[in-house]
Design a protein around this motif. Structure first.
Motif, PDB file in Angstrom:
ATOM      1  N   GLU A 108       0.816  -1.223   0.000  1.00 18.67           N
ATOM      2  CA  GLU A 108       0.000   0.000   0.000  1.00 18.67           C
ATOM      3  C   GLU A 108       0.845   1.267   0.000  1.00 18.67           C
ATOM      4  N   ARG A 109       2.016   1.239   0.603  1.00 20.01           N
ATOM      5  CA  ARG A 109       2.842   2.449   0.665  1.00 20.01           C
ATOM      6  C   ARG A 109       3.289   2.909  -0.713  1.00 20.01           C
ATOM      7  N   TYR A 110       3.300   2.010  -1.696  1.00 23.87           N
ATOM      8  CA  TYR A 110       3.696   2.384  -3.047  1.00 23.87           C
ATOM      9  C   TYR A 110       2.514   2.834  -3.905  1.00 23.87           C
ATOM     10  N   SER A 111       1.304   2.599  -3.437  1.00 22.13           N
ATOM     11  CA  SER A 111       0.129   2.917  -4.250  1.00 22.13           C
ATOM     12  C   SER A 111      -0.764   3.994  -3.650  1.00 22.13           C
ATOM     13  N   LYS A 112      -0.431   4.490  -2.479  1.00 24.49           N
ATOM     14  CA  LYS A 112      -1.305   5.456  -1.826  1.00 24.49           C
ATOM     15  C   LYS A 112      -1.258   6.814  -2.525  1.00 24.49           C
ATOM     16  N   ASN A 113      -2.432   7.465  -2.568  1.00 23.50           N
ATOM     17  CA  ASN A 113      -2.556   8.847  -3.076  1.00 23.50           C
ATOM     18  C   ASN A 113      -2.057   9.027  -4.511  1.00 23.50           C
ATOM     19  N   LEU A 114      -2.254   8.035  -5.341  1.00 21.65           N
ATOM     20  CA  LEU A 114      -1.867   8.159  -6.747  1.00 21.65           C
ATOM     21  C   LEU A 114      -3.057   8.615  -7.588  1.00 21.65           C
ATOM     22  N   PRO A 115      -2.823   9.398  -8.640  1.00 24.74           N
ATOM     23  CA  PRO A 115      -3.926   9.788  -9.525  1.00 24.74           C
ATOM     24  C   PRO A 115      -4.479   8.554 -10.228  1.00 24.74           C
ATOM     25  N   SER A 116      -5.786   8.455 -10.290  1.00 24.57           N
ATOM     26  CA  SER A 116      -6.401   7.272 -10.867  1.00 24.57           C
ATOM     27  C   SER A 116      -7.603   7.656 -11.723  1.00 24.57           C
ATOM     28  N   TRP A 117      -7.635   7.124 -12.928  1.00 21.10           N
ATOM     29  CA  TRP A 117      -8.770   7.274 -13.838  1.00 21.10           C
ATOM     30  C   TRP A 117      -8.855   5.955 -14.586  1.00 21.10           C
ATOM     31  N   ASP A 118      -9.445   4.958 -13.943  1.00 21.29           N
ATOM     32  CA  ASP A 118      -9.379   3.583 -14.409  1.00 21.29           C
ATOM     33  C   ASP A 118      -9.942   3.392 -15.807  1.00 21.29           C
ATOM     34  N   ARG A 119     -11.097   3.944 -16.089  1.00 20.04           N
ATOM     35  CA  ARG A 119     -11.715   3.747 -17.406  1.00 20.04           C
ATOM     36  C   ARG A 119     -10.850   4.347 -18.513  1.00 20.04           C
ATOM     37  N   PHE A 120     -10.302   5.527 -18.236  1.00 19.58           N
ATOM     38  CA  PHE A 120      -9.440   6.173 -19.227  1.00 19.58           C
ATOM     39  C   PHE A 120      -8.184   5.358 -19.457  1.00 19.58           C
TER      40      PHE A 120
END
Length: 251
Positions: A108-120
């Motif tokens: 989780e420490r590597y994936s927290k607070n990342l910009p995400s727009w899954d469909r795009f």
């Protein structure tokens, strides 16, 4: 002339998106922006990077792993783990695909607070999108190439992101000079940086990962830093100081 202008434009525009949005913003959180501006830069990255578009979330995770495990077997891209530049970049691609398609378990420490727009990102990383951009580039060369030799630039245009990554992740870990003694092989490539918009000041970056300015000495000019300051002045982004990878998105 048209092909030359096109190639230079794609080189710097795609690199700007990578260093500004995927690297400084997504991976390191050197600044924040609203959700609206974040979506805008998703689209800008897609248009400028085309067939070599990188998911900001996936890039962010992979790059954080690189900083946490530099030059170890867990580093997604290090000359220390590969016999040549091509095998290193292929391994990078495998890791990228595994993270993108959730085939790799990520702390989780590597994936927290990342910009995400899954469909795009599903669309932008899909086969149709990749092939669409390749077809567009080929058509452009067919219309404007005045010599068969110009077609040698076409594979670079199609895989532009990989070329940018190879310069930094291979050469800046094998050649150059250091400003800071670190427990890894990251070095600065001063004379190469005219092609890299600050990205090849790699030793500086590994010392201060979240710094918005990758240059440290007076002659290490980071042109993207001045764009970041302009965007900050225009209130498009907000500069922050923090010790973590990335703060939450400002709204």
């Amino acid at each position: 002339m048209v092909i030359a202008i096109f190639f230079i434009s794609i080189w710097y525009l795609s690199l700007f998106s990578q260093t500004f949005f995927q690297h400084r913003y997504a991976a390191h959180g050197a600044f924040t922006m609203s959700k609206g501006w974040e979506r805008f830069f998703f689209i800008v990255a897609y248009i400028t990077q085309g067939s070599s578009y990188m998911s900001p979330r996936t890039y962010g995770i992979m790059h954080r792993l690189h900083h946490a495990h530099t030059d170890t077997p867990l580093d997604p891209h290090s000359p220390s783990n590969s016999s040549n530049i091509f095998s290193m970049m292929w391994h990078t691609r495998v890791v990228y695909q595994d993270i993108l398609h959730h085939r790799m378990e990520v702390d989780e420490r590597y994936s927290k607070n990342l910009p995400s727009w899954d469909r795009f990102d599903r669309f932008a990383n899909g086969s149709f999108s990749r092939l669409f951009w390749v077809a567009l580039y080929v058509l452009f060369f067919v219309v404007f190439a005045t010599s068969p030799w110009l077609y040698l630039l076409l594979p670079i245009v199609i895989t532009m992101g990989a070329f940018h990554g190879a310069i930094v992740n291979w050469f800046a870990h094998k050649y150059g000079y250091i400003n800071f003694r670190l427990k890894n092989t990251a070095m600065n490539l001063l004379f190469v940086d005219v092609l890299m918009l600050g990205e090849s000041y790699h030793n500086n970056h590994h010392k201060h990962p979240a710094a918005v300015n990758f240059g440290r000495r007076w002659y290490e000019i980071d042109p993207v830093y001045y764009v970041v300051r302009l965007f900050s002045f225009l209130k498009i982004i907000r500069l922050v100081r923090h010790k973590g990878f990335r703060p939450a998105i400002a709204h």
